[in-house]
Design a protein around this motif. Structure first.
Motif, PDB file in Angstrom:
ATOM      1  N   GLN A 176       0.921  -0.676   0.014  1.00  0.00           N
ATOM      2  CA  GLN A 176      -0.066   0.448   0.292  1.00  0.00           C
ATOM      3  C   GLN A 176       1.119   1.477   0.154  1.00  0.00           C
ATOM      4  N   VAL A 177       0.337   2.504  -0.324  1.00  0.00           N
ATOM      5  CA  VAL A 177       0.962   3.864  -1.036  1.00  0.00           C
ATOM      6  C   VAL A 177       0.382   4.391  -0.264  1.00  0.00           C
ATOM      7  N   ASN A 178       0.531   4.914   0.587  1.00  0.00           N
ATOM      8  CA  ASN A 178      -0.289   6.903   0.747  1.00  0.00           C
ATOM      9  C   ASN A 178       0.152   8.390   0.612  1.00  0.00           C
ATOM     10  N   VAL A 179      -0.408   8.730  -0.073  1.00  0.00           N
ATOM     11  CA  VAL A 179       0.139  10.109  -0.563  1.00  0.00           C
ATOM     12  C   VAL A 179      -0.858  11.329  -0.303  1.00  0.00           C
ATOM     13  N   ALA A 180      -0.658  12.684   0.044  1.00  0.00           N
ATOM     14  CA  ALA A 180      -1.834  13.319   0.463  1.00  0.00           C
ATOM     15  C   ALA A 180      -1.652  13.756  -0.959  1.00  0.00           C
ATOM     16  N   GLU A 181      -3.419  13.960  -1.460  1.00  0.00           N
ATOM     17  CA  GLU A 181      -3.281  14.838  -2.729  1.00  0.00           C
ATOM     18  C   GLU A 181      -2.846  16.167  -2.840  1.00  0.00           C
ATOM     19  N   GLY A 182      -2.962  16.136  -4.554  1.00  0.00           N
ATOM     20  CA  GLY A 182      -1.484  17.278  -4.443  1.00  0.00           C
ATOM     21  C   GLY A 182      -0.090  17.049  -4.686  1.00  0.00           C
ATOM     22  N   ASN A 183       0.667  16.123  -4.102  1.00  0.00           N
ATOM     23  CA  ASN A 183       1.311  15.033  -4.195  1.00  0.00           C
ATOM     24  C   ASN A 183       2.076  14.948  -5.390  1.00  0.00           C
ATOM     25  N   PRO A 184       3.301  14.586  -5.429  1.00  0.00           N
ATOM     26  CA  PRO A 184       3.448  13.929  -6.380  1.00  0.00           C
ATOM     27  C   PRO A 184       3.673  11.704  -5.708  1.00  0.00           C
ATOM     28  N   LEU A 185       3.700  11.103  -6.627  1.00  0.00           N
ATOM     29  CA  LEU A 185       3.293  10.222  -5.525  1.00  0.00           C
ATOM     30  C   LEU A 185       4.271   8.491  -7.271  1.00  0.00           C
ATOM     31  N   THR A 186       4.436   7.761  -5.762  1.00  0.00           N
ATOM     32  CA  THR A 186       5.403   6.824  -6.848  1.00  0.00           C
ATOM     33  C   THR A 186       5.075   5.552  -6.361  1.00  0.00           C
ATOM     34  N   VAL A 187       4.649   3.900  -7.360  1.00  0.00           N
ATOM     35  CA  VAL A 187       4.688   2.921  -7.577  1.00  0.00           C
ATOM     36  C   VAL A 187       5.235   2.759  -8.041  1.00  0.00           C
ATOM     37  N   LYS A 188       6.260   1.311  -6.895  1.00  0.00           N
ATOM     38  CA  LYS A 188       7.740   0.604  -7.393  1.00  0.00           C
ATOM     39  C   LYS A 188       6.735  -0.850  -8.130  1.00  0.00           C
ATOM     40  N   PRO A 200       2.746  13.818 -11.295  1.00  0.00           N
ATOM     41  CA  PRO A 200       3.387  14.911  -9.988  1.00  0.00           C
ATOM     42  C   PRO A 200       1.969  14.955  -9.196  1.00  0.00           C
ATOM     43  N   SER A 201       1.412  14.828  -9.405  1.00  0.00           N
ATOM     44  CA  SER A 201       0.375  15.242  -8.532  1.00  0.00           C
ATOM     45  C   SER A 201      -1.592  14.671  -8.465  1.00  0.00           C
ATOM     46  N   ALA A 202      -0.952  14.463  -7.354  1.00  0.00           N
ATOM     47  CA  ALA A 202      -2.378  13.206  -7.069  1.00  0.00           C
ATOM     48  C   ALA A 202      -3.536  13.879  -7.069  1.00  0.00           C
ATOM     49  N   LEU A 203      -4.556  12.484  -7.345  1.00  0.00           N
ATOM     50  CA  LEU A 203      -5.806  13.166  -7.554  1.00  0.00           C
ATOM     51  C   LEU A 203      -6.672  11.580  -6.181  1.00  0.00           C
ATOM     52  N   VAL A 204      -7.417  12.518  -5.754  1.00  0.00           N
ATOM     53  CA  VAL A 204      -8.119  11.417  -5.218  1.00  0.00           C
ATOM     54  C   VAL A 204      -8.596  10.157  -5.483  1.00  0.00           C
ATOM     55  N   SER A 205      -9.135  10.719  -7.056  1.00  0.00           N
ATOM     56  CA  SER A 205      -9.278   9.214  -7.659  1.00  0.00           C
ATOM     57  C   SER A 205      -8.373   8.946  -8.439  1.00  0.00           C
ATOM     58  N   ASP A 206      -7.190   8.652  -7.936  1.00  0.00           N
ATOM     59  CA  ASP A 206      -6.105   7.970  -8.915  1.00  0.00           C
ATOM     60  C   ASP A 206      -6.497   6.556  -7.805  1.00  0.00           C
ATOM     61  N   SER A 207      -6.420   6.471  -7.048  1.00  0.00           N
ATOM     62  CA  SER A 207      -6.753   5.518  -5.105  1.00  0.00           C
ATOM     63  C   SER A 207      -7.697   4.762  -6.095  1.00  0.00           C
ATOM     64  N   ALA A 208      -6.190   3.337  -6.144  1.00  0.00           N
ATOM     65  CA  ALA A 208      -7.197   2.118  -6.613  1.00  0.00           C
ATOM     66  C   ALA A 208      -5.699   0.857  -6.776  1.00  0.00           C
TER      67      ALA A 208
END
Lengths: 113, 117
Positions: free
Chosen positions: A10-22, A79-87
């Motif tokens: 699991q990866v937790n990211v705040a909306e608007g922050n960059p995300l990385t899934v390895k 670059p910028s996470a959205l809540v709708s990216d949750s999956a």
């Protein structure tokens, strides 16, 4: 043996922050790499793939992935996470033995508002 | 238009029964697949099939059998259902997954949730 590893369940990211899934892989032959996304109660959707060429691959929904041959990695980024990216996100690599895909175990991405 | 469709969406049945799940793709693809996704969301390939070859994952029990009446359909038959067969089953398709152009992405159906009681 050919394999794909997604080291984070699991990866937790705040909306608007960059995300990385390895994703890291092990394959004999040229690596053909894929990322798919699965939204709740849905089938998997193709996001992007690396076959050859530029190490930075751009895909759907603003996602991109960087192929790193020396580290045998193919990390998914945005670059910028959205809540709708949750999956649930799956990495896969082509098995040159039978031309099927070898799948990672999946990483659940949670984007918090 | 739905690219890859599956029926039924939900299937609840008793142990020991025989059931089928249907899959159709309207993408003109030549290769179709069946996957099993367990409760931990782990995805396992069961079969891949095109007009030349059926590839069976060796760990799949022979109670499971794919049947393809034509290029656009790949149905999954399951005999003598067991509790452990409960899962979500996904059909998928792709074009030219054989040695010609083996890097085309797969398109997935919405899944069939099978519950064996």
């Amino acid at each position: 043996a050919q394999s794909v590893a997604q080291p984070e369940d699991q990866v937790n990211v705040a909306e608007g922050n960059p995300l990385t899934v390895k994703c890291t892989y092990s394959v004999s032959g040229n690596p053909y790499l894929f990322w798919y996304v699965q939204y709740p109660n849905r089938g998997l959707q193709f996001l992007l793939k690396y076959i050859t060429g530029d190490n930075l691959v751009k895909g759907s929904y603003g996602f991109e992935a960087e192929f790193n041959k020396s580290q045998t990695s193919f990390h998914l980024k945005k670059p910028s996470a959205l809540v709708s990216d949750s999956a649930l996100y799956f990495c896969a690599v082509k098995d040159w033995g039978n031309y099927q895909l070898i799948w990672g175990a999946g990483t659940k991405l949670i984007i918090k508002p | 238009d739905t690219a890859v469709s599956q029926t039924p969406k939900y299937l609840v049945t008793q142990m020991g029964n025989d059931k089928s799940i249907k899959c159709e793709q309207n993408l003109g693809h030549d290769t179709m697949y069946w996957y099993k996704q367990d409760s931990k969301k782990f995805l396992k390939i069961m079969f891949s099939y095109n007009n030349k070859e059926l590839i069976i994952n060796e760990t799949v029990p022979n109670r499971f059998s794919p049947k393809s009446p034509d290029k656009a359909h790949l149905n999954l038959h399951i005999n003598s259902l067991e509790l452990g067969d409960s899962a979500v089953y996904f059909c998928a398709s792709s074009q030219d997954a054989s040695s010609g152009t083996p890097h085309n992405e797969q398109f997935f159906g919405p899944g069939t949730r099978l519950t064996v009681l």
